[in-house]
Write a protein that holds these residues in place. Structure first.
Motif, PDB file in Angstrom:
ATOM      1  N   ARG B  20       0.807  -1.234   0.000  1.00  0.00           N
ATOM      2  CA  ARG B  20       0.000   0.000   0.000  1.00  0.00           C
ATOM      3  C   ARG B  20       0.835   1.276   0.000  1.00  0.00           C
ATOM      4  NH1 ARG B  20      -3.361  -2.995   4.122  1.00  0.00           N
ATOM      5  NH2 ARG B  20      -5.241  -3.645   3.002  1.00  0.00           N
ATOM      6  N   PRO B  22       3.158   4.346  -1.201  1.00  0.00           N
ATOM      7  CA  PRO B  22       3.243   5.025  -2.506  1.00  0.00           C
ATOM      8  C   PRO B  22       4.495   4.652  -3.306  1.00  0.00           C
ATOM      9  CG  PRO B  22       2.674   6.591  -0.756  1.00  0.00           C
ATOM     10  CD  PRO B  22       3.001   5.285  -0.090  1.00  0.00           C
ATOM     11  N   LEU B  25       4.051   1.161  -4.887  1.00  0.00           N
ATOM     12  CA  LEU B  25       2.950   1.218  -5.866  1.00  0.00           C
ATOM     13  C   LEU B  25       3.377   1.975  -7.121  1.00  0.00           C
ATOM     14  CD1 LEU B  25      -0.179   1.882  -3.613  1.00  0.00           C
ATOM     15  CD2 LEU B  25       0.366  -0.192  -4.922  1.00  0.00           C
ATOM     16  N   ALA B  26       4.055   3.110  -6.921  1.00  0.00           N
ATOM     17  CA  ALA B  26       4.494   3.894  -8.087  1.00  0.00           C
ATOM     18  C   ALA B  26       5.448   3.073  -8.941  1.00  0.00           C
ATOM     19  CB  ALA B  26       5.170   5.182  -7.621  1.00  0.00           C
ATOM     20  N   HIS B  29       3.538   0.528 -10.943  1.00  0.00           N
ATOM     21  CA  HIS B  29       2.826   1.154 -12.058  1.00  0.00           C
ATOM     22  C   HIS B  29       3.783   1.600 -13.154  1.00  0.00           C
ATOM     23  CE1 HIS B  29      -1.379   1.451 -10.768  1.00  0.00           C
ATOM     24  NE2 HIS B  29      -0.962   1.732  -9.538  1.00  0.00           N
ATOM     25  N   ARG B  30       4.805   2.347 -12.752  1.00  0.00           N
ATOM     26  CA  ARG B  30       5.580   3.097 -13.755  1.00  0.00           C
ATOM     27  C   ARG B  30       6.751   2.316 -14.304  1.00  0.00           C
ATOM     28  NH1 ARG B  30       5.370   8.133 -10.510  1.00  0.00           N
ATOM     29  NH2 ARG B  30       7.577   7.815 -10.184  1.00  0.00           N
ATOM     30  N   ARG B  33       5.199  -1.536 -14.967  1.00  0.00           N
ATOM     31  CA  ARG B  33       3.963  -1.482 -15.775  1.00  0.00           C
ATOM     32  C   ARG B  33       3.165  -2.777 -15.566  1.00  0.00           C
ATOM     33  NH1 ARG B  33       7.465   0.996 -20.580  1.00  0.00           N
ATOM     34  NH2 ARG B  33       7.555   3.110 -19.788  1.00  0.00           N
ATOM     35  N   LEU B  57      -4.387  -4.269  -8.931  1.00  0.00           N
ATOM     36  CA  LEU B  57      -3.491  -3.118  -8.749  1.00  0.00           C
ATOM     37  C   LEU B  57      -4.278  -1.848  -9.061  1.00  0.00           C
ATOM     38  CD1 LEU B  57      -0.604  -1.853  -8.408  1.00  0.00           C
ATOM     39  CD2 LEU B  57      -0.314  -2.179 -10.872  1.00  0.00           C
ATOM     40  N   ASP B  58      -4.378  -0.976  -8.086  1.00  0.00           N
ATOM     41  CA  ASP B  58      -4.940   0.355  -8.353  1.00  0.00           C
ATOM     42  C   ASP B  58      -4.073   1.378  -7.632  1.00  0.00           C
ATOM     43  OD1 ASP B  58      -5.728   0.446  -5.653  1.00  0.00           O
ATOM     44  OD2 ASP B  58      -7.723  -0.319  -6.113  1.00  0.00           O
ATOM     45  N   GLU B  59      -4.538   2.611  -7.503  1.00  0.00           N
ATOM     46  CA  GLU B  59      -3.649   3.639  -6.923  1.00  0.00           C
ATOM     47  C   GLU B  59      -3.469   3.478  -5.420  1.00  0.00           C
ATOM     48  OE1 GLU B  59      -7.404   6.034  -8.028  1.00  0.00           O
ATOM     49  OE2 GLU B  59      -6.616   4.037  -8.418  1.00  0.00           O
ATOM     50  N   HIS B  60      -4.278   2.620  -4.780  1.00  0.00           N
ATOM     51  CA  HIS B  60      -4.178   2.469  -3.334  1.00  0.00           C
ATOM     52  C   HIS B  60      -3.504   1.173  -2.895  1.00  0.00           C
ATOM     53  CE1 HIS B  60      -6.713   5.938  -3.110  1.00  0.00           C
ATOM     54  NE2 HIS B  60      -7.665   5.323  -3.799  1.00  0.00           N
ATOM     55  N   GLU B  61      -3.564   0.146  -3.719  1.00  0.00           N
ATOM     56  CA  GLU B  61      -3.140  -1.168  -3.241  1.00  0.00           C
ATOM     57  C   GLU B  61      -2.769  -2.092  -4.401  1.00  0.00           C
ATOM     58  OE1 GLU B  61      -5.333  -3.364   0.086  1.00  0.00           O
ATOM     59  OE2 GLU B  61      -5.784  -4.602  -1.667  1.00  0.00           O
TER      60      GLU B  61
END
Lengths: 237, 237
Positions: B20, B22, B25-26, B29-30, B33, B57-61
């Motif tokens: 959870r 940031p 998670l970042a 995502h980045r 991918r 996977l979303d912006e929170h978890e």
């Protein structure tokens, strides 16, 4: 700045040098806290090393009286380093590390996992690369600038340049999972190839091995390029 | 992030993990991918390594289904590293390098040429140090956090801690000008001491040699602390 690296343009005859660029002046003021009468280590690009006495220092100029620059720079490593182009900040630090360690021949190579945008980075400008090489030389008290060449195509490098490089050098491809551990204490001319973050792709590994390189590894740990390059050079030589 | 390092708090029983924060998670995502269904390398702090499937996977978890974490982390280096406290940015990078290389015991030592202000740096906060150790572990696919201790006095360290450290380890003091070249390929327990920029002062060198350390050098080149530490570890082990 363990050595003040003078360019030929800084010299006035054999016995005087004038340093005028803001970077070196700021370092003399702030880090060395230099004062007239101080004796510092000087070297001239491509030449010898010695001591000099600071005659004057103000915000515009430092003037040195040079003793004989009659000491040789430290020995170079017998290696030509072929490095897949790292991302710009990693490139900057890697150039400083390997220059300080004594590498004199560097080829920056394209490979599949090098982002094409890296080739557009301002860090690749000749004067930016030179600045990092100079930092490495000043750190290690060396005067011999490395030669840096860019190889923007993997296949042209392998077909056109690699055979002649390997004609006089033992080629070592550092890649995770290769069968042989990195050898130690070499003194023969060596070509060392290091891949990008994520490694060379299998086709590239095949090409390099087929060209005559031996695959070597540094163990199970995956290292950042700048750590891996320093570790390889320290272990190999 | 070649391994997603899970803390015990990230685990839900044996088979689920929820990430959870940031930073991770970042990165998922980045850089990765990542998409649901991807299989990634996971490890748990102080424990095993395995693979897991990204369920969501979303912006929170990010939620993972964990396979057995039944692989051992890579072997550690048999070294306790005693490093004169570097300036803050150098400290951060040095911690990442040495953690990636497998050092598990680090003492940060005061010495005469360590600026006292460095001991006030926010980089010495436990959570800041931990963050750099975690980056090194994630890089090298390791799960065992190094233990970092602070020794804010040189003399108390030499008198009170050094004898017991040397009781079970060969002590090596890396210092320019020492008579012996850095040995290669050691496997015995070793205490490696590395000075600050500018080196230990002569009195400190005498104290360390008198306590039983052997002086070693890396050659005539003066290296930055982060380059020197990586080079020493790679050559010694």
């Amino acid at each position: 700045m363990n050595l003040i690296l003078l360019s030929p343009a800084d010299l006035e005859g054999d016995s005087l040098a004038r340093v005028r660029d803001p970077r070196r002046l700021a370092h003399l003021h702030r880090v060395h806290r230099a004062r007239p009468g101080d004796r510092l280590t000087l070297g001239v690009e491509g030449g010898g090393i010695g001591r000099g006495e600071l005659l004057s220092l103000d915000e515009h100029e430092a003037c040195f009286a040079i003793d004989a620059l009659d000491q040789l720079p430290p020995p170079a490593l017998p290696v030509h380093l072929v490095l897949a182009l790292p991302r710009p900040r990693m490139l900057a630090r890697s150039l400083e590390h390997v220059t300080a360690l004594g590498v004199k021949h560097i080829t920056l190579l394209h490979s599949r996992r090098v982002e094409k945008s890296y080739w557009q980075s301002p860090e690749l400008a000749t004067e930016k690369i030179q600045a990092h090489l100079v930092l490495g030389l000043e750190q290690a008290r060396d005067t011999t600038l490395p030669a840096v060449t860019l190889a923007k195509g993997f296949r042209p490098f392998v077909e056109d340049r690699l055979p002649e490089l390997l004609a006089e050098r033992r080629g070592l491809l550092a890649h995770p999972g290769m069968p042989r551990a990195c050898p130690r204490g070499l003194s023969d001319p060596t070509l060392l190839l290091v891949g990008p973050e994520g490694g060379f792709i299998p086709w590239e590994v095949e090409q390099l091995l087929a060209a005559g390189c031996e695959g070597i590894h540094l163990g199970p740990r995956i290292l950042r390029v700048e750590t891996a390059v320093t570790a390889l050079l320290a272990r190999l030589f």
